[in-house]
Design an enzyme around this catalytic site. Structure first.
Site, PDB file in Angstrom:
ATOM      1  CG  ASP A  17      -1.593  -0.918   1.037  1.00  8.39           C
ATOM      2  OD1 ASP A  17      -2.087  -1.789   2.171  1.00  8.39           O
ATOM      3  OD2 ASP A  17      -1.908  -0.809   0.303  1.00  8.39           O
TER       4      ASP A  17
ATOM      5  CG  ASP B  80      -7.745  -3.027  -0.347  1.00  7.06           C
ATOM      6  OD1 ASP B  80      -6.202  -2.885  -0.960  1.00  7.06           O
ATOM      7  OD2 ASP B  80      -7.127  -3.626   0.949  1.00  7.06           O
TER       8      ASP B  80
HETATM    9  C1  DX5 Z   1      -6.207   0.514   3.194  1.00  9.50           C
HETATM   10  C2  DX5 Z   1      -5.289  -0.120   2.195  1.00  9.50           C
HETATM   11  C3  DX5 Z   1      -5.406  -1.790   2.314  1.00  9.50           C
HETATM   12  C4  DX5 Z   1      -5.328  -1.905   4.177  1.00  9.50           C
HETATM   13  C5  DX5 Z   1      -6.152  -3.150   4.494  1.00  9.50           C
HETATM   14  O1  DX5 Z   1      -5.766   2.298   2.685  1.00  9.50           O
HETATM   15  O2  DX5 Z   1      -5.974  -0.223   1.229  1.00  9.50           O
HETATM   16  O3  DX5 Z   1      -5.051  -2.537   1.758  1.00  9.50           O
HETATM   17  O4  DX5 Z   1      -4.160  -1.870   3.824  1.00  9.50           O
HETATM   18  O5  DX5 Z   1      -5.962  -3.333   5.251  1.00  9.50           O
HETATM   19  P1  DX5 Z   1      -7.279  -4.266   6.529  1.00  9.50           P
HETATM   20  O6  DX5 Z   1      -7.908  -5.693   5.822  1.00  9.50           O
HETATM   21  O7  DX5 Z   1      -7.004  -4.280   8.106  1.00  9.50           O
HETATM   22  O8  DX5 Z   1      -8.757  -3.526   6.526  1.00  9.50           O
END
Ligand code: DX5
Length: 226
Positions: A45, A184
């Site tokens: 990310d 996501d």
């Molecule tokens: C948030 C990111 C995600 C996040 C996912 O902006 O794009 O990839 O890291 O994390 P969780 O699964 O904890 O929501």
């Protein structure tokens, strides 16, 4: 470029994609080793503190994540000017680069990513309609429907995004092309099944995976259900 060759195409098998944002950075190798045989690729990310209210990683982390996981790297660019960073992430070894439809020059970025021989993804923030995908269906390898407002891990899944996943699935099916449909944000064992039911086939998982007692058992169980 070699990296893109490692990226699987959608063939009816769900893709499980750990989000490195939630990994233990005091021991990245130890954090990723349990999932290397159970995941399909890993997502990085990338945040610029402008497009989203958080700052994360640059291209420099790609080789370390690739080495620690032994998996292809998907760079999710949550940045305002992705065009300036396509080549640096390509050179660093990303096999798939996803830009946001809301960012500057998204169309030119997709052209550039494909011209570099990489896989191209387009992401939509929760408020952005799926109609923004239509001009790109002929060239995308992946569509990312954000199921949280991008910027932070550990947020709650937005169930109202399931209808949007369904619409994106209909567009992909109508295109006749093999395009991954990725979700996501707030993905766990329950919400992954909801999203799969709506048509998703690629699942980015952060906090639910790395906070699980056994990340390997978590992925094994999830794959059985998907
Ligand atoms: C948030 C990111 C995600 C996040 C996912 O902006 O794009 O990839 O890291 O994390 P969780 O699964 O904890 O929501």
């Amino acid at each position: 470029m070699k990296n893109a060759l490692n990226f699987p195409a959608p063939r009816g098998r769900a893709a499980l994609v750990p989000s490195v944002l939630a990994a233990d950075f005091t021991c990245l190798k130890g954090s990723l080793a349990p999932v290397k045989k159970l995941a399909d690729w890993v997502q990085l990310d990338v945040m610029d503190g402008f497009f989203v209210p958080n700052i994360s990683f640059g291209p420099g982390l790609v080789p370390a994540v690739a080495a620690a996981s032994g998996l292809p790297v998907d760079a999710h660019l949550m940045i305002a000017e992705p065009g300036r960073f396509i080549e640096p992430f390509a050179k660093a070894g990303a096999g798939l680069i996803t830009v946001h439809a809301e960012a500057r020059g998204a169309a030119a970025c997709i052209k550039k990513i494909k011209a570099l021989g990489l896989k191209a993804g387009l992401a939509l923030r929760p408020r952005t309609p799926v109609s923004r995908l239509v001009p790109f269906l002929g060239s995308l390898d992946l569509i990312l429907i954000m199921t949280v407002e991008p910027g932070f891990g550990g947020q709650a899944f937005m169930p109202e995004m399931l209808a949007k996943v369904g619409k994106a699935r209909a567009l992909i099916n109508a295109s006749g092309r093999g395009i991954w449909l990725q979700v996501d944000g707030g993905i766990n064992a329950r919400t992954a099944l909801l999203a799969a039911g709506a048509g998703a086939d690629s699942f980015v998982i952060g906090s639910a995976l790395f906070s699980a007692g056994s990340p390997a058992a978590f992925l094994r169980e999830l794959r059985k259900k998907l």
